[in-house]
Design a protein around this motif. Structure first.
Motif, PDB file in Angstrom:
ATOM      1  N   LYS A  85       0.373   4.537   9.707  1.00  0.00           N
ATOM      2  CA  LYS A  85       1.092   3.591  10.557  1.00  0.00           C
ATOM      3  C   LYS A  85       0.208   2.438  11.030  1.00  0.00           C
ATOM      4  O   LYS A  85       0.635   1.285  11.024  1.00  0.00           O
ATOM      5  CB  LYS A  85       1.671   4.321  11.791  1.00  0.00           C
ATOM      6  CG  LYS A  85       2.644   5.402  11.435  1.00  0.00           C
ATOM      7  CD  LYS A  85       3.886   4.841  10.795  1.00  0.00           C
ATOM      8  CE  LYS A  85       4.854   5.977  10.481  1.00  0.00           C
ATOM      9  NZ  LYS A  85       5.782   5.663   9.449  1.00  0.00           N
ATOM     10  N   THR A  86      -1.017   2.728  11.415  1.00  0.00           N
ATOM     11  CA  THR A  86      -1.870   1.663  11.944  1.00  0.00           C
ATOM     12  C   THR A  86      -2.611   0.967  10.805  1.00  0.00           C
ATOM     13  O   THR A  86      -2.899   1.561   9.756  1.00  0.00           O
ATOM     14  CB  THR A  86      -2.901   2.232  12.937  1.00  0.00           C
ATOM     15  OG1 THR A  86      -3.753   3.133  12.259  1.00  0.00           O
ATOM     16  CG2 THR A  86      -2.200   2.938  14.097  1.00  0.00           C
ATOM     17  N   MET A  87      -2.898  -0.272  11.034  1.00  0.00           N
ATOM     18  CA  MET A  87      -3.550  -1.081  10.012  1.00  0.00           C
ATOM     19  C   MET A  87      -4.966  -0.578   9.727  1.00  0.00           C
ATOM     20  O   MET A  87      -5.406  -0.608   8.577  1.00  0.00           O
ATOM     21  CB  MET A  87      -3.587  -2.551  10.455  1.00  0.00           C
ATOM     22  CG  MET A  87      -4.050  -3.479   9.355  1.00  0.00           C
ATOM     23  SD  MET A  87      -2.993  -3.348   7.919  1.00  0.00           S
ATOM     24  CE  MET A  87      -2.012  -4.778   8.132  1.00  0.00           C
ATOM     25  N   GLU A  88      -5.661  -0.102  10.758  1.00  0.00           N
ATOM     26  CA  GLU A  88      -7.029   0.372  10.572  1.00  0.00           C
ATOM     27  C   GLU A  88      -7.062   1.605   9.663  1.00  0.00           C
ATOM     28  O   GLU A  88      -7.891   1.715   8.765  1.00  0.00           O
ATOM     29  CB  GLU A  88      -7.699   0.709  11.918  1.00  0.00           C
ATOM     30  CG  GLU A  88      -7.957  -0.479  12.811  1.00  0.00           C
ATOM     31  CD  GLU A  88      -6.707  -0.891  13.585  1.00  0.00           C
ATOM     32  OE1 GLU A  88      -5.775  -0.070  13.784  1.00  0.00           O
ATOM     33  OE2 GLU A  88      -6.638  -2.066  13.980  1.00  0.00           O
ATOM     34  N   ARG A  89      -6.140   2.531   9.914  1.00  0.00           N
ATOM     35  CA  ARG A  89      -6.095   3.750   9.093  1.00  0.00           C
ATOM     36  C   ARG A  89      -5.666   3.421   7.662  1.00  0.00           C
ATOM     37  O   ARG A  89      -6.154   4.014   6.696  1.00  0.00           O
ATOM     38  CB  ARG A  89      -5.162   4.787   9.715  1.00  0.00           C
ATOM     39  CG  ARG A  89      -5.754   5.386  10.998  1.00  0.00           C
ATOM     40  CD  ARG A  89      -4.846   6.448  11.559  1.00  0.00           C
ATOM     41  NE  ARG A  89      -4.598   7.527  10.614  1.00  0.00           N
ATOM     42  CZ  ARG A  89      -5.205   8.714  10.650  1.00  0.00           C
ATOM     43  NH1 ARG A  89      -6.101   8.948  11.586  1.00  0.00           N
ATOM     44  NH2 ARG A  89      -4.907   9.639   9.772  1.00  0.00           N
ATOM     45  N   ARG A  90      -4.743   2.493   7.522  1.00  0.00           N
ATOM     46  CA  ARG A  90      -4.296   2.096   6.178  1.00  0.00           C
ATOM     47  C   ARG A  90      -5.437   1.426   5.416  1.00  0.00           C
ATOM     48  O   ARG A  90      -5.665   1.703   4.238  1.00  0.00           O
ATOM     49  CB  ARG A  90      -3.106   1.147   6.295  1.00  0.00           C
ATOM     50  CG  ARG A  90      -2.407   0.899   4.982  1.00  0.00           C
ATOM     51  CD  ARG A  90      -1.170   0.073   5.157  1.00  0.00           C
ATOM     52  NE  ARG A  90      -0.122   0.892   5.793  1.00  0.00           N
ATOM     53  CZ  ARG A  90       1.145   0.540   5.876  1.00  0.00           C
ATOM     54  NH1 ARG A  90       1.523  -0.635   5.401  1.00  0.00           N
ATOM     55  NH2 ARG A  90       2.012   1.314   6.437  1.00  0.00           N
TER      56      ARG A  90
END
Length: 128
Positions: A37-42
């Protein structure tokens, strides 16, 4: 005698009482990053995929280079074997030609050899 039985029983109780949960290990591979969901994790997931693919490509390149080098060494060894076999064949052909020439020189090539066969008595035919 009792001590081994007690040790076995204690070990069995210890094995039963240990937690049976298995911790997940991070196995490298391609992950589906769209579920994050979060851009950092993606971004982290995508970078992990890129790293995995680069390592895989590097490993495959190294493996193929080693196989290619081994094949080239084998080709060179086979070329050397072919060259040595060609030399053996040419030596044998030269020896065979020399033997044929020596045989020609040993047999008289004159016309006197043919009449000698005519002077021999005729063979008797036993079928009469």
């Amino acid at each position: 005698m009792i001590a081994p039985k007690i040790a076995f029983a204690a070990l069995a109780l210890l094995m039963i009482s240990l937690p049976s949960t298995v911790h997940a290990q991070d196995v490298p591979g391609i992950e589906i990053c769209t579920v994050e969901k979060t851009m950092e994790r993606r971004t982290s997931c995508l970078q992990s995929n890129v790293d995995f693919l680069q390592k895989t490509i590097t490993k495959l390149t190294t493996d193929h280079q080693q196989k290619s080098d081994a094949a080239n060494r084998q080709i060179e060894a086979l070329k050397g074997a072919v060259i040595s076999l060609q030399k053996v064949v040419s030596d044998l052909q030269a020896a065979q030609n020399k033997a044929a020439e020596d045989a020609k020189k040993a047999t008289p090539a004159s016309k006197d050899a043919t009449p000698a066969a005519k002077d021999a008595p005729p063979a008797k035919d036993g079928a009469k």
